[in-house]
Design an enzyme around this catalytic site. Structure first.
Site, PDB file in Angstrom:
ATOM      1  N   LYS A   1      -0.466  33.544 -10.352  1.00 55.88           N
ATOM      2  CA  LYS A   1      -1.333  33.920  -9.237  1.00 55.88           C
ATOM      3  C   LYS A   1      -0.666  35.057  -8.496  1.00 55.88           C
ATOM      4  O   LYS A   1       0.562  35.171  -8.507  1.00 55.88           O
ATOM      5  CB  LYS A   1      -1.508  32.715  -8.288  1.00 55.88           C
ATOM      6  CG  LYS A   1      -2.695  32.830  -7.363  1.00 55.88           C
ATOM      7  CD  LYS A   1      -3.982  32.644  -8.135  1.00 55.88           C
ATOM      8  CE  LYS A   1      -5.103  32.092  -7.342  1.00 55.88           C
ATOM      9  NZ  LYS A   1      -6.092  31.423  -8.204  1.00 55.88           N
TER      10      LYS A   1
HETATM   11  N1  GLU Z   1      -9.169  33.152  -9.611  1.00 56.88           N
HETATM   12  C1  GLU Z   1      -9.815  32.269 -10.535  1.00 56.88           C
HETATM   13  C2  GLU Z   1      -9.190  30.884 -10.494  1.00 56.88           C
HETATM   14  O1  GLU Z   1      -8.571  30.491  -9.518  1.00 56.88           O
HETATM   15  C3  GLU Z   1      -9.893  32.872 -11.936  1.00 56.88           C
HETATM   16  C4  GLU Z   1      -8.586  33.204 -12.581  1.00 56.88           C
HETATM   17  C5  GLU Z   1      -8.729  33.974 -13.884  1.00 56.88           C
HETATM   18  O2  GLU Z   1      -9.843  34.192 -14.324  1.00 56.88           O
HETATM   19  O3  GLU Z   1      -7.687  34.338 -14.437  1.00 56.88           O
HETATM   20  O4  GLU Z   1      -9.359  30.095 -11.381  1.00 56.88           O
END
Ligand code: GLU
Length: 423
Positions: free
Chosen positions: A106
């Site tokens: 993240k």
């Molecule tokens: N931000 C989204 C999540 O928390 C998608 C992450 C992604 O597609 O890599 O799952």
């Protein structure tokens, strides 16, 4: 955030509990508890007034034992490194629950994107991906949108990275516009996945013959598409909210019309025919399904005793605190946990990455049917574990995910020292 509201401590505690249940050895527990890499960057951006501003950015890569690390980039004034660590760990669990061959990561920048001009936002986005570039890559770590970021930002990032590399690299981020190699159906994927888990839950609870009333906190990408898809399926959307406040109408609200109103007035508030409510009141409204689709820690020990919904579908990450989990369990409310409920987003991100790697693109129908299969299978697997081990869906999903990661590590370890009962 301090104490129990610190989602890093909260997520670690939840994982700790399942590692105990699985009988993992201390070394492996210690390894899975901490992120593999934490990158901190300072972003220099020239603002419209000519002055230089510096923004703090982070990328946390939690685990890559099942594949390249994967997860979104968040732009929010409240981002801290601890939040990003927690959300990265959650991504490791999320990709494992749905069985896509990725690890978890993240990123985030501490900034309120609404306070930036379009040019400043573009400059910040390009600077962020360039600063991260030594630590990311199509086979190592692939970012995506999250709270406060969107396909346009992914387009700028793809361009900045591609210029730096000297050739077009669409697979470096997912959640791009379709014109730049994005996948059909990625925009609504998180919500399509949420809806699939809701349908599975209604069947398991013998509630599939009612006309469910739904309340949704948050009217961004996830909240709006959940409302739209459920409305089209005949569910009644009775309340929605955003950062400006909320609206309630027991007769039902038309999501597309609310979106048009929001686009002209910047909030869902004052939509015609609705009563005003605030975001906290929305959580306690008389409805069948409650969808928190905004931020962390929205259902806690104060409002959990007053929730009237029978199903809570976590479209947001970490919206329910551990104290609230216990209260909701005792009250027989089914919580479909984030790591399962909102995994449709990263699942279609995986599809997008596969299409980018192969330069071969799928139709909307192909994407939707593959997503549906994965979501239905994952729900059944988690539901079965919850039944067998007599635990709630969050613990069941975490058990499944931690076991998949631990098994991957254990296969790589020459002397198998992962599980206590293994000699
Ligand atoms: N931000 C989204 C999540 O928390 C998608 C992450 C992604 O597609 O890599 O799952």
């Amino acid at each position: 955030m301090q104490g129990e509201k610190n989602i890093w401590l909260m997520t670690q505690k939840r994982v700790e509990k399942t590692m105990e249940m699985l009988g993992l050895k201390p070394g492996l527990k210690e390894y899975l508890r901490e992120p593999r890499r934490v990158v901190e960057v300072s972003l220099r951006v020239q603002m419209d007034n000519g002055e230089i501003d510096v923004f703090k950015g982070y990328r946390v890569q939690h685990n890559s034992d099942r594949g390249p690390t994967k997860g979104g980039l968040r732009f929010s004034s409240t981002v801290t490194v601890d939040d990003v660590k927690a959300l990265a760990m959650l991504m490791t669990l999320k990709t494992a629950v749905v069985g896509v061959p990725f690890g978890g990561a993240k990123g985030g920048v501490t900034v309120n994107p609404k306070k930036l001009s379009l040019r400043e936002l573009e400059a910040l986005s390009r600077q962020f991906i360039l600063e991260l570039s030594p630590n990311i890559g199509i086979d190592t770590d692939i970012p995506a949108p999250d709270v406060g970021t969107n396909p346009q930002i992914m387009a700028w990032m793809t361009d900045a990275y591609s210029v730096q590399q000297g050739h077009f690299v669409p697979g470096i981020v997912t959640g791009k516009p379709v014109e730049l190699g994005g996948s059909q159906g990625r925009d609504e994927a998180t919500s399509a996945g949420v809806v699939s888990t809701i349908i599975s839950a209604l069947k398991e609870m013998n509630m599939d013959n009612i006309e469910p009333r739904v309340a949704i906190q948050g009217f961004g990408n996830a909240g709006f598409h959940c409302a739209r898809i459920l409305h089209d399926m005949g569910f009644k959307i009775i309340a929605v909210s955003d950062t400006g406040g909320g609206i309630y109408n027991p007769q039902g609200i038309h999501p597309q019309q609310v979106l048009e109103h929001k686009n002209t007035s910047s909030s869902v508030c004052n939509f015609s025919g609705c009563e005003p409510i605030d975001s906290r009141q929305l959580m306690e409204i008389d409805c069948d399904i409650l969808i928190p689709a905004a931020l962390e820690n929205q259902i806690d020990e104060d409002n959990a005793p007053h929730v009237k919904a029978r199903i809570i579908a976590e479209a947001a990450n970490a919206p329910v605190t551990p104290e609230a989990d216990e209260i909701l369990d005792d009250r027989g409310i089914l919580v479909i946990p984030d790591l399962l409920c909102n995994a449709g987003g990263v699942t279609v991100s995986y599809f997008e990455w596969v299409q980018n790697c192969q330069s071969y693109y799928w139709t909307y129908r192909e994407v939707s049917s593959k997503l549906k299969k994965i979501m239905e299978r994952s729900f059944s697997e988690v539901y079965a574990i919850a039944g067998e081990r007599k635990v709630n869906m969050r613990t069941a999903a975490t058990l499944l995910a931690v076991k998949r990661v631990a098994d991957a590590v254990s296969l790589k370890t020459t002397r198998s020292h992962c599980y206590l009962d293994q000699k």
